[in-house]
Design a protein around this motif. Sequence first.
Motif: not given
Length: 156
Positions: A12, A98-99, A101-103, A105-106, A156
Amino acid sequence: MEAAADLLLEGGFDAVRHRSVATRADLPLASTTYYFESLDDLIACAVERNGTRDLDAMRSRVGEIVHHPRTSSETADLLVELLVGPCNPDEADRERLITRYERFVACARSAALRDVQRRLGTQVTDALTDALVRSDRDAREGTLRKLVAIVDGAVV
């Protein structure tokens, strides 16, 4: 960039640091601080590299699609597969998802990441448009963007 992208997938955003990237790339720490203005710049490059990897895989899969008419259901299944990945993902597929969707949010915190995400989003739309054309389906951009948003929201 490859080392930073790999670390992002494995651990992450917190895993991407100048020192850890330099260690992974087997380079002196000064190399990462010289070529990347800031930690945000390093992270943005890692995000873009992973996004490009995902796009390359998507384009490759689209290139394999045989041009023939598909039903609405078949087309929907195809588009979801292109956006989310295989039905039975392995660990690497899960980490990429996962990465991704983390992107998203970031991006709320980083203007540089928003720019990267916009560029990647346009390229995703282009690849999906090609998949729709190969399925003899309508490829209206506004409708396609809505579909992508629905799939992203569901994941998500």
